[in-house]
Design a protein around this motif. Structure first.
Motif, PDB file in Angstrom:
ATOM      1  N   ILE A 181       0.840  -1.204   0.000  1.00  8.82           N
ATOM      2  CA  ILE A 181       0.000   0.000   0.000  1.00  8.82           C
ATOM      3  C   ILE A 181       0.871   1.248   0.000  1.00  8.82           C
ATOM      4  O   ILE A 181       0.596   2.221  -0.721  1.00  8.82           O
ATOM      5  CB  ILE A 181      -0.944  -0.010   1.220  1.00  8.82           C
ATOM      6  N   HIS A 182       1.926   1.232   0.805  1.00 13.68           N
ATOM      7  CA  HIS A 182       2.842   2.370   0.869  1.00 13.68           C
ATOM      8  C   HIS A 182       3.445   2.660  -0.506  1.00 13.68           C
ATOM      9  O   HIS A 182       3.439   3.812  -0.968  1.00 13.68           O
ATOM     10  CB  HIS A 182       3.947   2.066   1.887  1.00 13.68           C
ATOM     11  N   GLU A 183       3.956   1.633  -1.157  1.00 14.64           N
ATOM     12  CA  GLU A 183       4.594   1.829  -2.459  1.00 14.64           C
ATOM     13  C   GLU A 183       3.577   2.215  -3.531  1.00 14.64           C
ATOM     14  O   GLU A 183       3.857   3.059  -4.389  1.00 14.64           O
ATOM     15  CB  GLU A 183       5.352   0.563  -2.873  1.00 14.64           C
ATOM     16  N   GLN A 184       2.403   1.627  -3.487  1.00 18.09           N
ATOM     17  CA  GLN A 184       1.366   1.987  -4.457  1.00 18.09           C
ATOM     18  C   GLN A 184       0.928   3.433  -4.294  1.00 18.09           C
ATOM     19  O   GLN A 184       0.569   4.102  -5.274  1.00 18.09           O
ATOM     20  CB  GLN A 184       0.166   1.047  -4.311  1.00 18.09           C
ATOM     21  N   THR A 185       0.951   3.934  -3.062  1.00 17.13           N
ATOM     22  CA  THR A 185       0.595   5.328  -2.826  1.00 17.13           C
ATOM     23  C   THR A 185       1.581   6.259  -3.516  1.00 17.13           C
ATOM     24  O   THR A 185       1.196   7.289  -4.077  1.00 17.13           O
ATOM     25  CB  THR A 185       0.554   5.622  -1.315  1.00 17.13           C
ATOM     26  N   HIS A 186       2.863   5.919  -3.472  1.00 21.35           N
ATOM     27  CA  HIS A 186       3.853   6.722  -4.198  1.00 21.35           C
ATOM     28  C   HIS A 186       3.494   6.827  -5.675  1.00 21.35           C
ATOM     29  O   HIS A 186       3.632   7.891  -6.287  1.00 21.35           O
ATOM     30  CB  HIS A 186       5.246   6.092  -4.061  1.00 21.35           C
ATOM     31  N   LEU A 187       3.032   5.727  -6.240  1.00 19.50           N
ATOM     32  CA  LEU A 187       2.714   5.718  -7.668  1.00 19.50           C
ATOM     33  C   LEU A 187       1.408   6.461  -7.965  1.00 19.50           C
ATOM     34  O   LEU A 187       1.351   7.281  -8.878  1.00 19.50           O
ATOM     35  CB  LEU A 187       2.631   4.278  -8.175  1.00 19.50           C
ATOM     36  N   THR A 188       0.363   6.165  -7.192  1.00 23.23           N
ATOM     37  CA  THR A 188      -0.941   6.771  -7.474  1.00 23.23           C
ATOM     38  C   THR A 188      -0.939   8.279  -7.218  1.00 23.23           C
ATOM     39  O   THR A 188      -1.602   9.032  -7.935  1.00 23.23           O
ATOM     40  CB  THR A 188      -2.048   6.105  -6.642  1.00 23.23           C
ATOM     41  N   GLN A 189      -0.189   8.729  -6.212  1.00 25.49           N
ATOM     42  CA  GLN A 189      -0.110  10.160  -5.927  1.00 25.49           C
ATOM     43  C   GLN A 189       1.022  10.843  -6.698  1.00 25.49           C
ATOM     44  O   GLN A 189       1.255  12.041  -6.529  1.00 25.49           O
ATOM     45  CB  GLN A 189       0.068  10.388  -4.427  1.00 25.49           C
ATOM     46  N   ARG A 190       1.712  10.084  -7.522  1.00 27.83           N
ATOM     47  CA  ARG A 190       2.760  10.608  -8.415  1.00 27.83           C
ATOM     48  C   ARG A 190       3.825  11.402  -7.657  1.00 27.83           C
ATOM     49  O   ARG A 190       4.217  12.510  -8.048  1.00 27.83           O
ATOM     50  CB  ARG A 190       2.130  11.466  -9.527  1.00 27.83           C
ATOM     51  N   HIS A 191       4.312  10.811  -6.595  1.00 27.53           N
ATOM     52  CA  HIS A 191       5.336  11.469  -5.799  1.00 27.53           C
ATOM     53  C   HIS A 191       6.638  11.643  -6.575  1.00 27.53           C
ATOM     54  O   HIS A 191       7.443  12.527  -6.254  1.00 27.53           O
ATOM     55  CB  HIS A 191       5.590  10.668  -4.519  1.00 27.53           C
ATOM     56  N   HIS A 192       6.862  10.805  -7.579  1.00 30.79           N
ATOM     57  CA  HIS A 192       8.095  10.916  -8.351  1.00 30.79           C
ATOM     58  C   HIS A 192       8.188  12.254  -9.086  1.00 30.79           C
ATOM     59  O   HIS A 192       9.287  12.743  -9.358  1.00 30.79           O
ATOM     60  CB  HIS A 192       8.217   9.755  -9.342  1.00 30.79           C
ATOM     61  N   LEU A 193       7.033  12.852  -9.409  1.00 32.37           N
ATOM     62  CA  LEU A 193       7.062  14.152 -10.075  1.00 32.37           C
ATOM     63  C   LEU A 193       7.570  15.236  -9.132  1.00 32.37           C
ATOM     64  O   LEU A 193       8.293  16.148  -9.538  1.00 32.37           O
ATOM     65  CB  LEU A 193       5.665  14.506 -10.591  1.00 32.37           C
ATOM     66  N   LEU A 194       7.183  15.141  -7.864  1.00 36.18           N
ATOM     67  CA  LEU A 194       7.686  16.088  -6.876  1.00 36.18           C
ATOM     68  C   LEU A 194       9.188  15.914  -6.678  1.00 36.18           C
ATOM     69  O   LEU A 194       9.944  16.894  -6.608  1.00 36.18           O
ATOM     70  CB  LEU A 194       6.952  15.900  -5.548  1.00 36.18           C
ATOM     71  N   VAL A 229      -1.653   6.751   4.325  1.00 32.03           N
ATOM     72  CA  VAL A 229      -2.568   5.933   3.527  1.00 32.03           C
ATOM     73  C   VAL A 229      -2.519   4.489   3.995  1.00 32.03           C
ATOM     74  O   VAL A 229      -3.555   3.820   4.120  1.00 32.03           O
ATOM     75  CB  VAL A 229      -2.225   6.046   2.033  1.00 32.03           C
ATOM     76  N   ALA A 230      -1.320   3.982   4.264  1.00 31.26           N
ATOM     77  CA  ALA A 230      -1.181   2.593   4.711  1.00 31.26           C
ATOM     78  C   ALA A 230      -1.890   2.373   6.045  1.00 31.26           C
ATOM     79  O   ALA A 230      -2.487   1.310   6.284  1.00 31.26           O
ATOM     80  CB  ALA A 230       0.297   2.222   4.819  1.00 31.26           C
TER      81      ALA A 230
END
Length: 316
Positions: A181-194, A229-230
């Motif tokens: 859930i933690h890792e999926q949150t990074h993807l769904t909230q697009r943290h990589h763009l930040l 989120v987790a």
């Protein structure tokens, strides 16, 4: 525009040193990570806009009373309809500095994006060779590695979560669920763009204290947001155990290994410590009203340099 340029210069100076230092040392961002994230973005955007705007406005002082008039007169000089003598050496230098800084920021943003994409593409190619798809978890790859590691590799529709065999053997089903859930949150909230934007900002202005503090703060905040989120699906003790076990695996990895070189950076010891401290010694979240005030203040901060540049007559 003379006073506008000086006001923007003062604002840029404040946003470059005392404000980010104060915010980085504050304790409340962990209690309102989303609001703090908005504020950091506002500081970065307003600071960059103020730096460029100060030089631009000062350079255009001899050419008009506002930005529109000044740019129109500058265009007349560029196309040869007016003399460059009306500008003056100092003001021409200020305009050149504004243009160079703007080009530098844009180019660094593109260069950082290109470098990250190249690293992710290379990493994805290696994963295609060294990993296998999970049988019961869509969008998940399993790599044959005994160290417990989990991370996500962004890539739009090709985004994946990568787990190691060591992690699957070590974690209980609930702990593994917390990690996913933690890792999926990074993807769904697009943290990589930040991470991309603030990494580019630091690369462009490494001498600016704001850039380093902001990158560190944003890296920590996105982990806190993913933890929140987790926690909606797993217990706090489960998440704490999962974080500790994954961190123990990350600490064993050399920097040049396949897993250690992933695009979604593995937690640093400082970030992991902050996450665990927040979970083990929780403080109440800021009131909704206080968070709204912070977001409103962040938007107002960004609106100030924007209005000074675009609205004629606010300052002479």
């Amino acid at each position: 525009m003379f006073w506008t340029s000086w006001f923007l210069a003062a604002l840029a100076l404040v946003l470059a040193w005392p404000v980010p230092v104060f915010l980085a040392r504050a304790a409340w961002p962990a209690r309102a990570p989303s609001a703090a994230m908005v504020l950091w973005q506002s500081i970065a955007l307003a600071g960059g806009l103020s730096m460029i705007g100060a030089m631009l406005c000062y350079g255009l002082v001899p050419l008009g009373d506002n930005l529109g008039q000044g740019l129109h007169a500058l265009m007349q000089i560029v196309v040869g309809r007016a003399s460059l003598d009306t500008l003056g050496l100092i003001h021409a230098f200020a305009l050149s500095a504004a243009a160079l800084l703007s080009a530098h920021l844009i180019f660094t943003l593109w260069l950082t994006f290109f470098r990250i994409e190249r690293q992710r593409r290379r990493h994805r190619d290696l994963l295609n060779i060294l990993s296998s798809p999970s049988d019961d978890r869509p969008g998940t790859l399993v790599i044959n590695h005994q160290v417990p590691v989990a991370y996500c590799l962004p890539g739009g529709s090709r985004s994946v979560t990568v787990l190691s065999d060591g992690l699957l053997d070590l974690l209980s089903p609930e702990e593994l669920r917390a990690v996913l859930i933690h890792e999926q949150t990074h993807l769904t909230q697009r943290h990589h763009l930040l991470l991309w934007a603030f990494s580019a900002w630091r690369s462009a202005l490494p001498w600016l204290p704001t850039s380093k503090l902001a990158q560190q703060a944003v890296s920590s905040l996105i982990e806190i947001m993913a933890d929140e989120v987790a926690l909606r699906s797993v217990s706090k003790s489960t998440l704490v155990t999962a974080i500790a076990l994954v961190a123990s695996g990350s600490a064993q990895l050399p920097a040049d290994t396949l897993i250690g070189d992933n695009a979604q950076k593995i937690d640093t010891p400082a970030t992991t410590s902050a996450r665990l401290s927040r979970l083990l010694a929780p403080t109440p979240a800021l009131a909704a009203g206080a968070q709204l005030l912070i977001v409103a203040g962040a938007l107002l901060l960004l609106a100030v340099p924007t209005a000074l540049l675009l609205v004629p007559g606010i300052l002479p």
